[in-house]
Structure formats: structure tokens, C-alpha cells
Design an enzyme around this catalytic site. Structure first.
Site, PDB file in Angstrom:
ATOM      1  N   LYS A  22       0.879  -1.298  -0.086  1.00 23.39           N
ATOM      2  CA  LYS A  22       0.043   0.061  -0.148  1.00 23.39           C
ATOM      3  C   LYS A  22       0.906   1.365  -0.171  1.00 23.39           C
ATOM      4  CE  LYS A  22      -1.839   1.548   3.982  1.00 23.39           C
ATOM      5  NZ  LYS A  22      -1.446   3.248   4.145  1.00 23.39           N
ATOM      6  N   ASN A  23       1.692   1.344   0.907  1.00 19.73           N
ATOM      7  CA  ASN A  23       2.553   2.451   1.199  1.00 19.73           C
ATOM      8  C   ASN A  23       3.616   2.643   0.107  1.00 19.73           C
ATOM      9  OD1 ASN A  23       1.158   3.101   3.231  1.00 19.73           O
ATOM     10  ND2 ASN A  23       2.944   2.846   4.779  1.00 19.73           N
ATOM     11  N   CYS A 116      -4.370  13.610  13.153  1.00 17.70           N
ATOM     12  CA  CYS A 116      -4.856  12.295  12.788  1.00 17.70           C
ATOM     13  C   CYS A 116      -5.004  11.593  14.111  1.00 17.70           C
ATOM     14  CB  CYS A 116      -4.356  11.604  11.836  1.00 17.70           C
ATOM     15  SG  CYS A 116      -2.705  10.964  12.189  1.00 17.70           S
ATOM     16  N   ARG A 121       1.428  15.079  13.027  1.00 20.82           N
ATOM     17  CA  ARG A 121       1.666  14.737  11.451  1.00 20.82           C
ATOM     18  C   ARG A 121       1.550  16.258  10.693  1.00 20.82           C
ATOM     19  NH1 ARG A 121      -0.604   8.984   9.904  1.00 20.82           N
ATOM     20  NH2 ARG A 121       1.187   8.923   8.515  1.00 20.82           N
ATOM     21  N   LEU A 125       8.098  19.927   6.874  1.00 18.56           N
ATOM     22  CA  LEU A 125       9.576  19.506   6.281  1.00 18.56           C
ATOM     23  C   LEU A 125       9.225  19.525   4.789  1.00 18.56           C
ATOM     24  CD1 LEU A 125      10.676  16.769   8.896  1.00 18.56           C
ATOM     25  CD2 LEU A 125      11.107  19.265   8.881  1.00 18.56           C
ATOM     26  N   ASP A 304       4.891   1.068  12.026  1.00 22.10           N
ATOM     27  CA  ASP A 304       3.889   0.244  11.548  1.00 22.10           C
ATOM     28  C   ASP A 304       3.386  -1.353  12.065  1.00 22.10           C
ATOM     29  OD1 ASP A 304       2.853   2.569  10.480  1.00 22.10           O
ATOM     30  OD2 ASP A 304       3.460   1.836   8.234  1.00 22.10           O
ATOM     31  N   ARG A 396      -8.624  -0.214   4.702  1.00 19.35           N
ATOM     32  CA  ARG A 396      -7.765   0.824   4.147  1.00 19.35           C
ATOM     33  C   ARG A 396      -6.233   0.258   3.772  1.00 19.35           C
ATOM     34  NH1 ARG A 396      -6.604   5.995   7.195  1.00 19.35           N
ATOM     35  NH2 ARG A 396      -5.539   6.243   5.429  1.00 19.35           N
TER      36      ARG A 396
HETATM   37  C1  UD1 Z   1       4.675   7.107   6.415  1.00 18.51           C
HETATM   38  C2  UD1 Z   1       3.625   5.983   6.093  1.00 18.51           C
HETATM   39  C3  UD1 Z   1       3.085   5.464   7.562  1.00 18.51           C
HETATM   40  C4  UD1 Z   1       4.443   5.264   8.223  1.00 18.51           C
HETATM   41  C5  UD1 Z   1       5.178   6.397   8.433  1.00 18.51           C
HETATM   42  C6  UD1 Z   1       6.682   6.366   9.284  1.00 18.51           C
HETATM   43  C7  UD1 Z   1       2.736   6.032   4.257  1.00 18.51           C
HETATM   44  C8  UD1 Z   1       1.597   6.493   3.158  1.00 18.51           C
HETATM   45  N1  UD1 Z   1       2.596   6.237   5.316  1.00 18.51           N
HETATM   46  O1  UD1 Z   1       4.139   8.084   6.946  1.00 18.51           O
HETATM   47  O2  UD1 Z   1       2.545   4.166   7.350  1.00 18.51           O
HETATM   48  O3  UD1 Z   1       3.865   4.994   9.917  1.00 18.51           O
HETATM   49  O4  UD1 Z   1       5.738   6.799   7.432  1.00 18.51           O
HETATM   50  O5  UD1 Z   1       7.330   4.963   8.938  1.00 18.51           O
HETATM   51  O6  UD1 Z   1       3.714   5.908   3.362  1.00 18.51           O
HETATM   52  N2  UD1 Z   1       6.959  14.906  10.462  1.00 18.51           N
HETATM   53  C9  UD1 Z   1       6.918  16.239  10.837  1.00 18.51           C
HETATM   54  N3  UD1 Z   1       7.029  17.072   9.679  1.00 18.51           N
HETATM   55  C10 UD1 Z   1       6.802  16.982   8.458  1.00 18.51           C
HETATM   56  C11 UD1 Z   1       6.960  15.238   8.161  1.00 18.51           C
HETATM   57  C12 UD1 Z   1       6.851  14.422   9.403  1.00 18.51           C
HETATM   58  O7  UD1 Z   1       6.997  16.762  11.943  1.00 18.51           O
HETATM   59  O8  UD1 Z   1       6.862  17.481   7.723  1.00 18.51           O
HETATM   60  C13 UD1 Z   1       6.777  13.911  11.766  1.00 18.51           C
HETATM   61  C14 UD1 Z   1       5.676  13.512  11.990  1.00 18.51           C
HETATM   62  O9  UD1 Z   1       4.429  14.064  12.441  1.00 18.51           O
HETATM   63  C15 UD1 Z   1       5.867  12.081  12.512  1.00 18.51           C
HETATM   64  C16 UD1 Z   1       7.247  11.774  11.797  1.00 18.51           C
HETATM   65  O10 UD1 Z   1       7.822  12.757  11.309  1.00 18.51           O
HETATM   66  O11 UD1 Z   1       6.154  12.200  13.753  1.00 18.51           O
HETATM   67  C17 UD1 Z   1       7.486  10.757  10.659  1.00 18.51           C
HETATM   68  O12 UD1 Z   1       6.385  11.051   9.835  1.00 18.51           O
HETATM   69  P1  UD1 Z   1       6.872  10.610   8.357  1.00 18.51           P
HETATM   70  O13 UD1 Z   1       8.004   9.766   8.020  1.00 18.51           O
HETATM   71  O14 UD1 Z   1       6.675  11.682   7.324  1.00 18.51           O
HETATM   72  O15 UD1 Z   1       5.707   9.679   7.969  1.00 18.51           O
HETATM   73  P2  UD1 Z   1       4.683   9.768   6.799  1.00 18.51           P
HETATM   74  O16 UD1 Z   1       5.113   9.958   5.552  1.00 18.51           O
HETATM   75  O17 UD1 Z   1       3.223  10.568   7.242  1.00 18.51           O
END
Ligand code: UD1
Length: 418
Positions: A22-23, A116, A121, A125, A304, A396
Site C-alpha cells: 500500500k505505502n 489524525c 503529523r 518539512l 507500523d 484501508r
Molecule cells: C509514512 C507511512 C506510515 C508510517 C510512517 C513512518 C505512508 C502512506 N505512510 O507516513 O504508514 O507510519 O511513514 O514510517 O507511506 N513529520 C514532521 N513534519 C513533516 C513530516 C513528518 O514533523 O513535515 C513527523 C511526523 O509528524 C511523524 C514523523 O515525522 O511524527 C514521521 O513522519 P513521516 O516519516 O513523514 O511519515 P508519513 O510519510 O506521514
């Protein structure tokens, strides 16, 4: 709303085929909007989030068809640079269209995802890195309004190896002018899969899978046929199902190297896991023991899989600690597991699990996808009947979960509530 009714206590035996990831599929589908020719993706799972992504692509002006055989064809038409709130709020990954739209059209209007169930989240960045490439952003009525001339290459150092942020930038930089270096980039296999797909379309990316990725921008991307990787988190979840039920499963189409940290923990708990043609064998014969787990960016233990290993630890011997370092507020499943008889103490980022629990069936409800999976796992082991409510979360991210489980002996059925 559908619910799952599970009668626990059966040792699972048999074969389960792991679906496509999925991801990995979500960003690859979105990246397809940047290609000038047709894209055909194989091994795409049939899931609610994929359907939502195809709806998003339609709104953005693409035409897509999901063929019977897990194959999706996408052709981009006249692109429309807007991802509406109604869609983004149901699937945060929609924010991944920001980079592709800016790169392709020079503008984007994408709803800002809110909080969420597993934390705030933010996407700061993503935005900061795109700004370094020349994009400008405003927030208007809950929408990120982005604009740029042709994006230009930049040297970006992420504060944190964000998965979505790295993916957004990989896509944006592929069509930018000049060279982009991403430092402290996410190393997750799904990021590598996206980079490999982009390369198959003519992008020039090297270093994917390491924390320094180099992208030399090209002027256009072509279509291509690409096979999406298998789902390592789905595979890890069925490893947990084998473990918690004292089962014997053969997982086919199963990733292995990408699950090294997860397999190491299950082995330390006493589960046999190894490659056995034509798949990966998971066998749990004796008692299991608790371990300590810290969730980390890849190649560390994935957040995850945190909820699922917690469920297994509840019935293992001894005690163990889980520290969640990626997301705040990702222990909601613990409260439901406690309702089934688990002995868990929560303190901030830490959960202490006292093993040896005799789980008992109960009506339970989950707050997110992986939390729901952990409740299904506990239910497979518990004495009596468990009703897992709100299973739209499972739909999902897990393709035909009840069919896959019942094919290995689980007593599980779906009930539709009107
Ligand atoms: C993706 C995965 C999710 C997984 C996560 C971590 C998908 C669709 N989802 O989510 O299943 O749990 O990676 O492996 O692929 N953060 C910030 N600012 C930003 C971006 C992130 O503070 O701009 C923080 C987030 O709040 C979180 C952490 O960084 O605490 C990790 O986020 P990120 O690695 O970006 O995860 P996702 O891409 O949202």
C-alpha cells in the site's frame, strides 16, 4: 459499518499470499501524473486507500483503470492542480501530489491535512524543502497554495528522515532544473521503490535506500510498466498471526530482507522464521518470550509493526518494553488490548507489557489501521468471541484480511451493520 466476528483459539496453518505494498503504491500512483506516456503498475493491492488515490488522480485530471489482475493503468490528461479537503482528510498521503503538481504545472492547491488518530503529523518539512527549490506557499482557508517557476535543484538536509517528505521531494526534483541532493533522506524500501519507478520513467536518481539521494532533473518523464514491491507490513502482520496462534504459515510473494528488524525481534521471541521455497515459513511451536522494542526510521523496527508485536508480547512469557519514537499518541490499541485481559502500563512514549495474559474475547474498537490489526491478532488468540468494530480502518490497508485468515483455519466472519 462492517465488523469482524472472531472466534479465537485456532492455530493457523497454511499459505497466505502477501499483496502489493500500500505505502509504495500510493506515491507511485501519484507520481504517474508526471509521466507524459501511459503508466502500467502491477501488484497493486485492492484497498480503500488505493481507490481513494485513483479518485484523487481523476480529480487531478488523470484517467485510470484498475484491471482485474492487480494491474492499474494511468494516463495523465489536462491536469487540474487541486486536491480538495474532502479527499485529503480521508487519506493524508494525498499531500504527496504537492511536489508533482508544482513540478509539472508550477502551482498546486492542496488541503492541509489536519491531525489524525496517531498524532499531529505536520508537513512543515515537505514545505520547507520545496521552498528551497523555489516554491512559495500561502495558507488560505485551510489550503496550502503553492506556486513556482520551474523548480530548481537544491541541497536539502531534512531535520528528520520523513518518508512522505522524501517522496514529495524525489518527485519534485525529478523534473527540476539541475541537481538536488537530499540528506538525511528516509531509507524506507517504499521510498526506494518510488525512486526505482521514477527511474523506469526516465528520472535520474541515485543513492535511494541510503540517507543521501542525488537527483538530476530531467525535462520530461515517459510512461513505463512497473511492478510494485510486496507489502512488508502486511507480511509482518501475518508473521505476528503465526506467532500469536502457535501456528505454521507459509507466506508467499513475501518480502524478507526488508523485514530484517521485525524478523530479528520475532526470532528473539522464539518464533522460527526463514526462507523456505516458495516463500517464508513462520512457525511458533514452543512458548514465546517478551523482548524490548524501539521504533525507529528504517532500517530500525517500523512503527507500523508496533501495535502488532505488542499483541504478541501480551501472551508471551516475561516482560518487555516498547518505546514509540516516531509518532506521539500511538498506543491507543493498548487500551483495547487491556479490555481483552492484557497487562500493559503506559507512560509517555513507553509501554511496559507484562506477558502471560489469558486474553478473552470482547467487543473492541480501533482508532487506526495498525491498531485494528493488533486487535484482530489478539482476537485470534483469545478465548471466546471478539467483535472488532470500525473495520473500515483494516479495509484501508489489508486486502481480503478475513479471507486470508480463514484460509488458514481462523474462525472469522464479516458482518455488515446497516
Ligand atoms: C509514512 C507511512 C506510515 C508510517 C510512517 C513512518 C505512508 C502512506 N505512510 O507516513 O504508514 O507510519 O511513514 O514510517 O507511506 N513529520 C514532521 N513534519 C513533516 C513530516 C513528518 O514533523 O513535515 C513527523 C511526523 O509528524 C511523524 C514523523 O515525522 O511524527 C514521521 O513522519 P513521516 O516519516 O513523514 O511519515 P508519513 O510519510 O506521514
Amino acid at each position: 459499518m462492517d465488523k469482524l466476528i472472531i472466534e479465537g483459539g485456532t492455530r493457523l496453518r497454511g499459505e497466505i499470499r502477501i499483496s502489493g505494498s500500500k505505502n509504495a503504491s500510493l506515491p507511485i500512483l501519484i507520481a504517474a501524473l508526471m509521466a507524459d506516456g501511459d503508466v502500467v503498475l502491477e501488484n497493486v493491492p485492492k484497498l480503500k486507500d488505493i481507490k481513494t488515490t485513483l479518485e484523487l488522480l481523476t480529480l487531478l485530471g488523470c484517467h485510470s483503470v484498475f484491471n482485474g489482475n492487480h494491474e492499474v493503468e494511468i494516463s495523465a490528461g489536462n491536469l487540474v492542480p487541486e486536491a480538495p479537503y474532502d479527499l485529503v482528510r480521508t487519506m493524508r498521503a494525498s499531500v504527496l501530489c504537492l511536489g508533482p503538481l508544482l513540478a509539472k504545472l508550477g502551482r498546486a492547491k492542496v488541503a492541509l491535512p489536519g491531525g489524525c488518530a496517531i498524532g499531529s503529523r505536520p508537513v512543515d518539512l515537505h514545505l520547507r524543502a520545496l521552498e528551497q527549490m523555489g516554491a512559495r506557499f500561502n495558507l488560505e482557508s485551510g489550503y496550502i497554495m503553492g506556486a513556482c517557476k520551474r523548480l530548481r535543484g537544491a541541497h536539502i538536509v531534512f531535520d528528520f528522515p520523513t518518508v512522505g517528505g522524501t517522496e514529495n521531494l524525489l518527485m519534485a526534483a525529478s523534473l527540476a532544473k539541475g541537481e538536488t541532493i537530499l540528506e538525511n533522506a528516509a531509507r524506507e524500501p517504499e521510498v526506494t521503490d518510488l525512486a526505482n519507478f521514477l527511474n523506469a520513467c526516465g528520472a535520474k536518481i541515485t543513492g535511494q535506500g541510503t540517507s543521501i539521494i542525488k537527483i538530476t532533473g530531467v525535462t520530461s518523464l515517459s510512461g513505463s510498466r512497473y511492478r510494485v514491491m510486496s507489502d512488508r507490513i502486511e507480511a509482518g502482520t501475518y508473521m505476528a498471526a503465526g506467532a500469536i496462534t502457535g501456528g505454521d504459515l507459509l507466506l508467499t510473494n513475501c518480502p524478507f530482507e526488508e523485514l530484517e528488524a521485525v524478523i530479528a525481534k520475532f526470532r528473539a521471541m522464539g518464533v522460527y522464521i526463514d526462507k523456505e521455497s516458495p516463500g517464508v515459513r513462520v512457525k511458533a511451536e514452543g512458548d514465546l518470550v517478551c523482548v524490548d522494542v524501539v521504533t525507529l526510521p528504517y532500517p530500525g523496527f517500523p512503527t507500523d509493526m508496533q501495535a502488532q508485536i505488542m499483541a504478541v508480547m501480551c501472551v508471551a512469557n516475561g516482560s518487555g518494553m516498547i518505546r514509540e519514537t516516531i509518532f506521539e499518541n500511538r498506543f491507543m490499541h493498548a487500551l483495547e488490548l487491556i479490555r481483552m485481559g492484557a497487562k500493559i502500563k503506559l507512560s509517555g512514549q513507553n509501554a511496559v507489557i507484562r506477558g502471560g495474559a489469558e486474553l478473552k474475547g470482547a467487543p473492541v474498537m480501533a482508532s487506526d489501521l495498525r491498531a485494528s490489526a493488533s486487535l484482530v491478532l489478539a482476537a485470534l488468540r483469545a478465548r471466546g468471541t471478539t467483535e472488532v468494530q470500525r473495520i473500515y480502518h483494516l479495509d484501508r490497508g489489508y486486502e481480503s484480511m478475513e479471507k486470508k485468515l480463514s484460509g488458514t483455519g481462523a474462525i472469522i466472519k464479516r458482518e455488515t451493520e446497516l
